[in-house]
Write a protein that holds these residues in place. Structure first.
Motif, PDB file in Angstrom:
ATOM      1  N   SER A 207       0.851  -1.186   0.000  1.00  0.00           N
ATOM      2  CA  SER A 207       0.000   0.000   0.000  1.00  0.00           C
ATOM      3  C   SER A 207       0.883   1.231   0.000  1.00  0.00           C
ATOM      4  N   ALA A 208       0.451   2.224  -0.768  1.00  0.00           N
ATOM      5  CA  ALA A 208       1.235   3.443  -0.900  1.00  0.00           C
ATOM      6  C   ALA A 208       1.450   4.092   0.469  1.00  0.00           C
ATOM      7  N   LEU A 209       0.405   4.067   1.278  1.00  0.00           N
ATOM      8  CA  LEU A 209       0.487   4.750   2.557  1.00  0.00           C
ATOM      9  C   LEU A 209       1.538   4.123   3.474  1.00  0.00           C
ATOM     10  N   GLU A 210       1.512   2.786   3.524  1.00  0.00           N
ATOM     11  CA  GLU A 210       2.468   2.071   4.357  1.00  0.00           C
ATOM     12  C   GLU A 210       3.893   2.349   3.851  1.00  0.00           C
ATOM     13  N   GLY A 211       4.053   2.375   2.538  1.00  0.00           N
ATOM     14  CA  GLY A 211       5.361   2.651   1.951  1.00  0.00           C
ATOM     15  C   GLY A 211       5.851   4.043   2.307  1.00  0.00           C
ATOM     16  N   GLN A 212       4.938   4.991   2.288  1.00  0.00           N
ATOM     17  CA  GLN A 212       5.340   6.355   2.618  1.00  0.00           C
ATOM     18  C   GLN A 212       5.777   6.451   4.076  1.00  0.00           C
ATOM     19  N   ARG A 213       5.079   5.684   4.932  1.00  0.00           N
ATOM     20  CA  ARG A 213       5.466   5.688   6.352  1.00  0.00           C
ATOM     21  C   ARG A 213       6.895   5.146   6.499  1.00  0.00           C
ATOM     22  N   LEU A 214       7.159   4.030   5.767  1.00  0.00           N
ATOM     23  CA  LEU A 214       8.499   3.438   5.822  1.00  0.00           C
ATOM     24  C   LEU A 214       9.548   4.403   5.295  1.00  0.00           C
ATOM     25  N   PHE A 215       9.177   5.084   4.231  1.00  0.00           N
ATOM     26  CA  PHE A 215      10.090   6.034   3.604  1.00  0.00           C
ATOM     27  C   PHE A 215      10.476   7.126   4.601  1.00  0.00           C
ATOM     28  N   LEU A 216       9.446   7.695   5.233  1.00  0.00           N
ATOM     29  CA  LEU A 216       9.721   8.754   6.213  1.00  0.00           C
ATOM     30  C   LEU A 216      10.548   8.216   7.367  1.00  0.00           C
ATOM     31  N   GLN A 217      10.223   6.976   7.762  1.00  0.00           N
ATOM     32  CA  GLN A 217      10.942   6.353   8.862  1.00  0.00           C
ATOM     33  C   GLN A 217      12.436   6.288   8.541  1.00  0.00           C
ATOM     34  N   GLU A 218      12.703   6.027   7.260  1.00  0.00           N
ATOM     35  CA  GLU A 218      14.100   5.898   6.886  1.00  0.00           C
ATOM     36  C   GLU A 218      14.792   7.253   6.776  1.00  0.00           C
ATOM     37  N   VAL A 219      14.053   8.235   6.270  1.00  0.00           N
ATOM     38  CA  VAL A 219      14.727   9.522   6.047  1.00  0.00           C
ATOM     39  C   VAL A 219      14.643  10.445   7.259  1.00  0.00           C
ATOM     40  N   LEU A 220      13.642  10.237   8.104  1.00  0.00           N
ATOM     41  CA  LEU A 220      13.607  11.055   9.333  1.00  0.00           C
ATOM     42  C   LEU A 220      14.341  10.284  10.420  1.00  0.00           C
ATOM     43  N   PRO A 221      15.045  10.975  11.293  1.00  0.00           N
ATOM     44  CA  PRO A 221      15.939  10.289  12.220  1.00  0.00           C
ATOM     45  C   PRO A 221      15.250   9.326  13.172  1.00  0.00           C
ATOM     46  N   LEU A 222      14.053   9.588  13.590  1.00  0.00           N
ATOM     47  CA  LEU A 222      13.443   8.731  14.594  1.00  0.00           C
ATOM     48  C   LEU A 222      12.109   8.201  14.119  1.00  0.00           C
TER      49      LEU A 222
END
Ligand SMILES: Nc1ncnc2c1ncn2[C@@H]1O[C@H](COP(=O)(O)OP(=O)(O)OP(=O)(O)O)[C@@H](O)[C@H]1O
Ligand SMILES: [Mg+2]
Length: 321
Positions: free
Chosen positions: A83-98
């Motif tokens: 799902s796009a939404l879940e992917g975006q969460r993962l993406f942010l998780q990776e690029v945002l420090p915490l």
């Protein structure tokens, strides 16, 4: 040739509506598992679908799984709905420090609206989720899913994914987002790791559309792993038999059987055109009189059987260089 496909980490199954992408993705996954691969079979959840609605791909491999978590269908075969939404969460998780920041960011309505607004960002969510699964490892460091087969919903989608990294990089070239996108791109464009499978039908128009898709995908530097000519009709004739039938038709005038002969000829022409114009090998998949899970199982058996050298070229799965 199948062995060469199984060497890759991700296969993106693409093509026009109704050409058999889902059937081919499921049959290839089964065939890969039969040859000893651990496979993650994935599909993209469309925004218009309910999250827990029935999945045609899941049904074709005999599971009722839905939702964003991975389900083991059978030994070696797992299924997930990206799902796009879940992917975006993962993406942010990776690029945002915490992680907390990523979760908080996803809860921000303004950010959610921003992520949902741009189609490129939706595709990014799908792509990033796939990359996440590709990167997962087992305790010994080996990949958890050595092969990921992704059933894409429509041609436009594959192109959107193909063009996405450039779009994103032009908007945010630097920083952690740019870095993450570049890393994704490196995987997506590496022919040893990724490849698109262009599924088509043995008729003139679908072949033309597939050749256009091939050009567009290459422009975005996504490697093409193979063309897949699906629903190839069986050719029951030896050259002599065919000549005899032609003679009979010539003597006795038009006959219904001529339509079948015409279809065979168009199929052969389609195959020749694809072989001549695609920058990748062509895998020919037969038309079989079955549907759903039975069709998938029979196609998988067909794909994994050893090639019989003397078999007529249209009678079954075959590879043209
Ligand atoms: N090799 C085959 N032999 C016989 N029937 C087939 C074969 N491949 C696909 N079909 C049939 O064609 C129809 C479309 O197949 P499928 O759903 O896999 O296409 P699709 O490309 O995924 O469609 P969509 O674009 O809607 O997702 C189905 O009814 C399927 O059973
Ligand atoms: Mg489909």
């Amino acid at each position: 040739m199948l062995d060469a496909l199984w060497e890759r980490r991700a296969l993106l199954v693409s093509g026009k509506g109704g050409v058999g992408k889902t059937t081919v993705a499921a049959a290839l996954a089964r065939a890969a598992v039969a040859s000893g691969k651990r496979v993650l079979l994935a599909e993209v959840e469309l925004a218009s679908e309910p999250e827990d609605g029935p999945s045609p791909l899941a049904a074709m491999v005999g599971t009722r799984a839905s939702g964003p978590s991975v389900t083991e269908v059978s030994p070696g075969l797992s299924f997930v709905r990206l799902s796009a939404l879940e992917g975006q969460r993962l993406f942010l998780q990776e690029v945002l420090p915490l992680r907390l920041m990523a979760d908080a960011a996803m809860r921000t309505r303004a950010l959610r609206r921003f992520l949902e607004a741009a189609p490129a960002l939706r595709e990014m969510g799908v792509l990033f989720q796939m990359l996440h699964f590709i990167r997962r490892t087992r305790p010994d460091g080996s990949p958890l899913y050595p092969l990921c087969i992704l059933d894409l919903p429509a041609t436009g989608h594959a192109l959107a994914i193909a063009s996405l990294p450039d779009t994103l990089l032009s908007v945010m070239p630097g920083g952690p987002v740019g870095r993450a996108v570049r890393e994704g791109l490196a995987l997506l464009r590496e022919p040893r790791l990724t490849g698109a499978l262009l599924v088509t039908l043995p008729e003139p128009l679908p072949v033309s559309e597939t050749l256009e898709l091939s050009t567009a995908i290459q422009r975005h530097r996504i490697p093409i792993a193979a063309g897949v000519l699906n629903r190839m009709p069986e050719n029951p004739f030896s050259p002599d038999g065919r000549a005899a039938v032609e003679r009979l038709l010539g003597e006795h005038g038009p006959h219904l059987g001529q339509r079948a002969l015409g279809r065979l000829d168009r199929a052969r022409a389609a195959e020749a055109r694809l072989v001549g114009n695609l920058p990748a090998p062509l895998l020919t998949v037969p038309e079989l009189p079955a549907v759903g899970r039975e069709l998938v199982d029979r196609l998988a058996t067909h794909l994994t059987r050893p090639a019989s050298p003397g078999a007529p070229s249209h009678a079954g799965a075959g590879v043209r260089p």
